[in-house]
Design a protein around this motif. Structure first.
Motif, PDB file in Angstrom:
ATOM      1  N   PHE A  37      -6.832  -1.258   2.565  1.00  0.00           N
ATOM      2  CA  PHE A  37      -5.792  -0.270   2.760  1.00  0.00           C
ATOM      3  C   PHE A  37      -4.462  -1.000   2.861  1.00  0.00           C
ATOM      4  CE2 PHE A  37      -8.148   3.665   3.744  1.00  0.00           C
ATOM      5  CZ  PHE A  37      -9.430   3.156   3.808  1.00  0.00           C
ATOM      6  N   GLN A  39      -0.137  -0.499   4.262  1.00  0.00           N
ATOM      7  CA  GLN A  39       0.867   0.307   4.960  1.00  0.00           C
ATOM      8  C   GLN A  39       2.239  -0.284   4.702  1.00  0.00           C
ATOM      9  OE1 GLN A  39       0.077   0.920   9.122  1.00  0.00           O
ATOM     10  NE2 GLN A  39       1.437   2.694   9.199  1.00  0.00           N
ATOM     11  N   ARG A  45      -0.680   4.514   6.525  1.00  0.00           N
ATOM     12  CA  ARG A  45      -1.636   3.620   5.897  1.00  0.00           C
ATOM     13  C   ARG A  45      -2.386   4.371   4.793  1.00  0.00           C
ATOM     14  NH1 ARG A  45      -5.038  -0.198   9.862  1.00  0.00           N
ATOM     15  NH2 ARG A  45      -2.904  -0.280  10.665  1.00  0.00           N
ATOM     16  N   GLU A  46      -2.475   3.749   3.628  1.00  0.00           N
ATOM     17  CA  GLU A  46      -3.094   4.422   2.497  1.00  0.00           C
ATOM     18  C   GLU A  46      -4.216   3.593   1.895  1.00  0.00           C
ATOM     19  OE1 GLU A  46      -0.233   5.027  -0.629  1.00  0.00           O
ATOM     20  OE2 GLU A  46      -0.072   2.896  -1.081  1.00  0.00           O
ATOM     21  N   PHE A  47      -5.147   4.303   1.293  1.00  0.00           N
ATOM     22  CA  PHE A  47      -6.288   3.686   0.646  1.00  0.00           C
ATOM     23  C   PHE A  47      -5.861   2.900  -0.593  1.00  0.00           C
ATOM     24  CE2 PHE A  47     -10.442   3.165  -1.063  1.00  0.00           C
ATOM     25  CZ  PHE A  47     -10.362   3.484  -2.415  1.00  0.00           C
ATOM     26  N   THR A  50     -12.190   0.283  -2.540  1.00  0.00           N
ATOM     27  CA  THR A  50     -13.388   0.169  -1.737  1.00  0.00           C
ATOM     28  C   THR A  50     -14.534  -0.362  -2.593  1.00  0.00           C
ATOM     29  OG1 THR A  50     -14.891   1.327  -0.218  1.00  0.00           O
ATOM     30  CG2 THR A  50     -14.149   2.551  -2.148  1.00  0.00           C
ATOM     31  N   TYR A  95      -4.635  -4.323   4.838  1.00  0.00           N
ATOM     32  CA  TYR A  95      -5.693  -4.402   5.828  1.00  0.00           C
ATOM     33  C   TYR A  95      -7.059  -4.286   5.155  1.00  0.00           C
ATOM     34  CZ  TYR A  95      -1.954  -3.158   9.102  1.00  0.00           C
ATOM     35  OH  TYR A  95      -0.798  -3.128   9.843  1.00  0.00           O
ATOM     36  N   ALA A  97     -11.125  -3.380   5.896  1.00  0.00           N
ATOM     37  CA  ALA A  97     -11.851  -2.542   6.835  1.00  0.00           C
ATOM     38  C   ALA A  97     -13.323  -2.490   6.459  1.00  0.00           C
ATOM     39  CB  ALA A  97     -11.262  -1.136   6.845  1.00  0.00           C
ATOM     40  N   ASN A 105     -11.321   7.654   2.932  1.00  0.00           N
ATOM     41  CA  ASN A 105     -10.677   8.071   4.174  1.00  0.00           C
ATOM     42  C   ASN A 105     -10.701   6.974   5.226  1.00  0.00           C
ATOM     43  OD1 ASN A 105     -10.183  10.747   3.277  1.00  0.00           O
ATOM     44  ND2 ASN A 105     -12.328  11.224   3.628  1.00  0.00           N
ATOM     45  N   LYS A 106      -9.577   6.816   5.913  1.00  0.00           N
ATOM     46  CA  LYS A 106      -9.495   5.800   6.968  1.00  0.00           C
ATOM     47  C   LYS A 106     -10.571   6.010   8.031  1.00  0.00           C
ATOM     48  CE  LYS A 106      -5.166   6.671   7.993  1.00  0.00           C
ATOM     49  NZ  LYS A 106      -4.717   7.546   6.876  1.00  0.00           N
ATOM     50  N   TYR A 109     -14.021   4.145   8.218  1.00  0.00           N
ATOM     51  CA  TYR A 109     -14.095   2.715   8.496  1.00  0.00           C
ATOM     52  C   TYR A 109     -13.979   2.463   9.991  1.00  0.00           C
ATOM     53  CZ  TYR A 109     -13.726   2.405   3.505  1.00  0.00           C
ATOM     54  OH  TYR A 109     -13.986   2.542   2.167  1.00  0.00           O
ATOM     55  N   TRP A 112     -11.399  -2.978  11.620  1.00  0.00           N
ATOM     56  CA  TRP A 112     -10.177  -3.288  10.892  1.00  0.00           C
ATOM     57  C   TRP A 112      -9.708  -4.693  11.219  1.00  0.00           C
ATOM     58  CZ3 TRP A 112      -7.776   0.160   7.549  1.00  0.00           C
ATOM     59  CH2 TRP A 112      -8.310   1.457   7.528  1.00  0.00           C
TER      60      TRP A 112
END
Length: 122
Positions: A37, A39, A45-47, A50, A95, A97, A105-106, A109, A112
């Motif tokens: 992610f 920020q 904070r955005e994806f 994954t 970041y 995670a 979606n945050k 996870y 972090w």
């Protein structure tokens, strides 16, 4: 419990490349979905990307698709984010995670890292 430590951030010119690494503690790394992610200042904070437990499935945000590649080495307890053709809008703290649900979606996870800063100059 999983502890995550990112590295590899820095200052790069637009069009350049960086490779971020995220090292994980613990023996169960290979069972976790891993995500990256970011920020940017003043933003949520955005994806970014994954990868599933085996590395056989990956998914990217549209903004990075075709430029970023996520990968993992379960023998080294490490996940990577290769970033090519960087743009000023990629400037952010990145970041990694770990979680048990594959998704963007945050909330999926549970663990972090502290983040690594990437700055792309124009």
């Amino acid at each position: 419990q999983v502890q995550l430590v990112e590295s590899g951030g820095g200052l790069v010119q637009a069009g350049g490349s960086l490779r971020l690494s995220c090292s994980a503690s613990g023996r169960t790394f290979s069972t976790y979905v891993m995500g990256w992610f970011r920020q940017a200042p003043g933003k949520e904070r955005e994806f970014v990307a994954t990868i599933n437990w085996s590395g056989g499935s990956t998914y990217y945000a549209d903004s990075v698709k075709g430029r970023f590649t996520i990968s993992r080495d379960n023998a080294k307890n490490t996940v990577y984010l290769q970033m090519n053709n960087l743009k000023p809008e990629d400037t952010a703290v990145y970041y990694c995670a770990a979680g048990v649900v594959y998704g963007v979606n945050k909330g999926n996870y549970n663990y972090w890292g502290q983040g690594t800063r990437v700055t792309v100059s124009s």
